[in-house]
Design a protein around this motif. Structure first.
Motif, mmCIF file in Angstrom:
data_model
loop_
_atom_site.group_PDB
_atom_site.id
_atom_site.type_symbol
_atom_site.label_atom_id
_atom_site.label_comp_id
_atom_site.label_asym_id
_atom_site.label_seq_id
_atom_site.Cartn_x
_atom_site.Cartn_y
_atom_site.Cartn_z
ATOM 1 N N GLY A 10 -22.843 14.064 28.933
ATOM 2 C CA GLY A 10 -23.164 13.832 30.338
ATOM 3 C C GLY A 10 -24.444 13.039 30.486
ATOM 4 O O GLY A 10 -25.086 12.652 29.508
ATOM 5 N N GLY A 11 -24.824 12.786 31.734
ATOM 6 C CA GLY A 11 -26.051 12.063 31.982
ATOM 7 C C GLY A 11 -26.005 11.339 33.305
ATOM 8 O O GLY A 11 -25.199 11.676 34.181
ATOM 9 N N SER A 12 -26.874 10.360 33.439
ATOM 10 C CA SER A 12 -26.988 9.592 34.673
ATOM 11 C C SER A 12 -26.628 8.143 34.422
ATOM 12 O O SER A 12 -27.110 7.548 33.450
ATOM 13 C CB SER A 12 -28.422 9.678 35.209
ATOM 14 O OG SER A 12 -28.761 11.005 35.538
ATOM 15 N N VAL A 13 -25.806 7.604 35.300
ATOM 16 C CA VAL A 13 -25.419 6.199 35.210
ATOM 17 C C VAL A 13 -25.388 5.613 36.605
ATOM 18 O O VAL A 13 -25.380 6.341 37.606
ATOM 19 C CB VAL A 13 -24.043 6.003 34.544
ATOM 20 C CG1 VAL A 13 -24.062 6.470 33.098
ATOM 21 C CG2 VAL A 13 -22.949 6.717 35.331
ATOM 22 N N GLN A 14 -25.328 4.316 36.684
ATOM 23 C CA GLN A 14 -25.171 3.643 37.967
ATOM 24 C C GLN A 14 -23.687 3.444 38.276
ATOM 25 O O GLN A 14 -22.833 3.521 37.383
ATOM 26 C CB GLN A 14 -25.901 2.309 37.949
ATOM 27 C CG GLN A 14 -27.419 2.457 37.873
ATOM 28 C CD GLN A 14 -28.128 1.127 38.015
ATOM 29 O OE1 GLN A 14 -27.611 0.083 37.625
ATOM 30 N NE2 GLN A 14 -29.330 1.167 38.588
ATOM 31 N N THR A 15 -23.411 3.178 39.522
ATOM 32 C CA THR A 15 -22.029 2.908 39.947
ATOM 33 C C THR A 15 -21.419 1.818 39.074
ATOM 34 O O THR A 15 -22.046 0.795 38.815
ATOM 35 C CB THR A 15 -22.016 2.472 41.421
ATOM 36 O OG1 THR A 15 -22.506 3.552 42.225
ATOM 37 C CG2 THR A 15 -20.606 2.123 41.858
ATOM 38 N N GLY A 16 -20.195 2.099 38.631
ATOM 39 C CA GLY A 16 -19.515 1.150 37.758
ATOM 40 C C GLY A 16 -19.705 1.406 36.283
ATOM 41 O O GLY A 16 -19.035 0.788 35.449
ATOM 42 N N GLY A 17 -20.607 2.310 35.957
ATOM 43 C CA GLY A 17 -20.868 2.627 34.559
ATOM 44 C C GLY A 17 -19.820 3.543 33.960
ATOM 45 O O GLY A 17 -18.868 3.962 34.639
ATOM 46 N N SER A 18 -20.016 3.857 32.692
ATOM 47 C CA SER A 18 -19.065 4.701 31.963
ATOM 48 C C SER A 18 -19.799 5.808 31.224
ATOM 49 O O SER A 18 -20.961 5.641 30.820
ATOM 50 C CB SER A 18 -18.293 3.852 30.941
ATOM 51 O OG SER A 18 -17.512 2.872 31.579
ATOM 52 N N LEU A 19 -19.100 6.895 31.045
ATOM 53 C CA LEU A 19 -19.559 7.997 30.218
ATOM 54 C C LEU A 19 -18.354 8.584 29.496
ATOM 55 O O LEU A 19 -17.238 8.541 30.016
ATOM 56 C CB LEU A 19 -20.210 9.100 31.054
ATOM 57 C CG LEU A 19 -21.600 8.862 31.628
ATOM 58 C CD1 LEU A 19 -21.989 9.990 32.560
ATOM 59 C CD2 LEU A 19 -22.637 8.717 30.527
ATOM 60 N N ARG A 20 -18.604 9.140 28.330
ATOM 61 C CA ARG A 20 -17.559 9.875 27.635
ATOM 62 C C ARG A 20 -18.040 11.290 27.376
ATOM 63 O O ARG A 20 -19.015 11.492 26.656
ATOM 64 C CB ARG A 20 -17.174 9.207 26.314
ATOM 65 C CG ARG A 20 -15.952 9.868 25.677
ATOM 66 C CD ARG A 20 -15.474 9.187 24.421
ATOM 67 N NE ARG A 20 -16.260 9.561 23.261
ATOM 68 C CZ ARG A 20 -15.819 9.493 22.006
ATOM 69 N NH1 ARG A 20 -14.586 9.073 21.769
ATOM 70 N NH2 ARG A 20 -16.616 9.826 21.007
ATOM 71 N N LEU A 21 -17.356 12.214 27.971
ATOM 72 C CA LEU A 21 -17.662 13.615 27.746
ATOM 73 C C LEU A 21 -16.876 14.124 26.540
ATOM 74 O O LEU A 21 -15.729 13.723 26.331
ATOM 75 C CB LEU A 21 -17.311 14.451 28.964
ATOM 76 C CG LEU A 21 -17.958 14.056 30.291
ATOM 77 C CD1 LEU A 21 -17.550 15.041 31.381
ATOM 78 C CD2 LEU A 21 -19.464 13.975 30.167
ATOM 79 N N SER A 22 -17.507 14.988 25.789
ATOM 80 C CA SER A 22 -16.851 15.628 24.650
ATOM 81 C C SER A 22 -16.937 17.133 24.800
ATOM 82 O O SER A 22 -17.903 17.658 25.362
ATOM 83 C CB SER A 22 -17.529 15.216 23.335
ATOM 84 O OG SER A 22 -17.471 13.827 23.137
ATOM 85 N N CYS A 23 -15.937 17.799 24.277
ATOM 86 C CA CYS A 23 -15.939 19.255 24.287
ATOM 87 C C CYS A 23 -15.446 19.734 22.934
ATOM 88 O O CYS A 23 -14.324 19.428 22.528
ATOM 89 C CB CYS A 23 -15.030 19.784 25.390
ATOM 90 S SG CYS A 23 -14.817 21.586 25.363
ATOM 91 N N ALA A 24 -16.303 20.462 22.251
ATOM 92 C CA ALA A 24 -15.957 21.002 20.942
ATOM 93 C C ALA A 24 -15.794 22.504 21.041
ATOM 94 O O ALA A 24 -16.588 23.181 21.701
ATOM 95 C CB ALA A 24 -17.043 20.651 19.933
ATOM 96 N N GLY A 25 -14.777 23.014 20.387
ATOM 97 C CA GLY A 25 -14.529 24.447 20.401
ATOM 98 C C GLY A 25 -14.950 25.095 19.099
ATOM 99 O O GLY A 25 -14.884 24.488 18.049
ATOM 100 N N SER A 26 -15.377 26.321 19.184
ATOM 101 C CA SER A 26 -15.733 27.074 17.989
ATOM 102 C C SER A 26 -15.299 28.522 18.170
ATOM 103 O O SER A 26 -15.046 28.972 19.286
ATOM 104 C CB SER A 26 -17.237 27.018 17.719
ATOM 105 O OG SER A 26 -17.945 27.619 18.792
ATOM 106 N N GLY A 27 -15.176 29.217 17.070
ATOM 107 C CA GLY A 27 -14.806 30.628 17.138
ATOM 108 C C GLY A 27 -13.317 30.859 17.093
ATOM 109 O O GLY A 27 -12.875 31.986 16.995
ATOM 110 N N ARG A 28 -12.580 29.803 17.157
ATOM 111 C CA ARG A 28 -11.133 29.920 17.127
ATOM 112 C C ARG A 28 -10.575 28.556 16.769
ATOM 113 O O ARG A 28 -11.121 27.539 17.165
ATOM 114 C CB ARG A 28 -10.588 30.370 18.480
ATOM 115 C CG ARG A 28 -9.078 30.521 18.481
ATOM 116 C CD ARG A 28 -8.579 30.988 19.823
ATOM 117 N NE ARG A 28 -7.134 31.112 19.816
ATOM 118 C CZ ARG A 28 -6.410 31.506 20.834
ATOM 119 N NH1 ARG A 28 -7.004 31.850 21.955
ATOM 120 N NH2 ARG A 28 -5.114 31.578 20.758
#
Length: 124
Positions: free
Chosen positions: A9-27
């Motif tokens: 996550g984070g801050s971007v300006q209109t038109g920008g891109s972000l890639r969120l990741s989600c890692a699982g643990s414990g299973r």
């Protein structure tokens, strides 16, 4: 204990891109049939954004994200991604990763595990 951890996550300006990741643990990640992303802004309900099944079938929530957001998962890495392009100020929210053990659902109460959430801020 099952844990989901979001990053990217984070801050971007209109038109920008972000890639969120989600890692699982414990299973084993592959034991989750469905992984999803939700988002929430103050005063509003947590909103379904996208999900993907173990076999790779993707679904998207609001029409506003279709064509701009892409969900994917890497079962070998135990990670699910949300690529967000052409971001708009209305995409500003806390984004949550969620996992569902069995079946498919699209409501907040359908999912069994949740991450802590990560802030995405899009400025105009």
């Amino acid at each position: 204990q099952v844990q989901l951890s979001e990053s990217g996550g984070g801050s971007v300006q209109t038109g920008g891109s972000l890639r969120l990741s989600c890692a699982g643990s414990g299973r084993s990640f592959n034991n989750y049939n469905q992984m999803g992303w939700f988002r929430q802004t103050p005063g509003f309900e947590r909103e379904f954004v996208a999900s993907i099944t173990w076999s790779g079938s993707a679904s998207y929530g609001p029409d506003s994200v279709k064509g701009r957001f892409t969900i994917s998962r890497d079962n070998a890495k135990g990670t699910v991604y949300l690529q967000m392009n052409d971001l708009l100020p209305e995409d500003t929210a806390i984004y949550y990763c969620a996992a569902k053990n069995v079946g498919v659902g699209y409501g907040r109460r359908d999912f069994d595990y949740w991450g802590q959430g990560i802030q995405v801020t899009v400025s105009s």
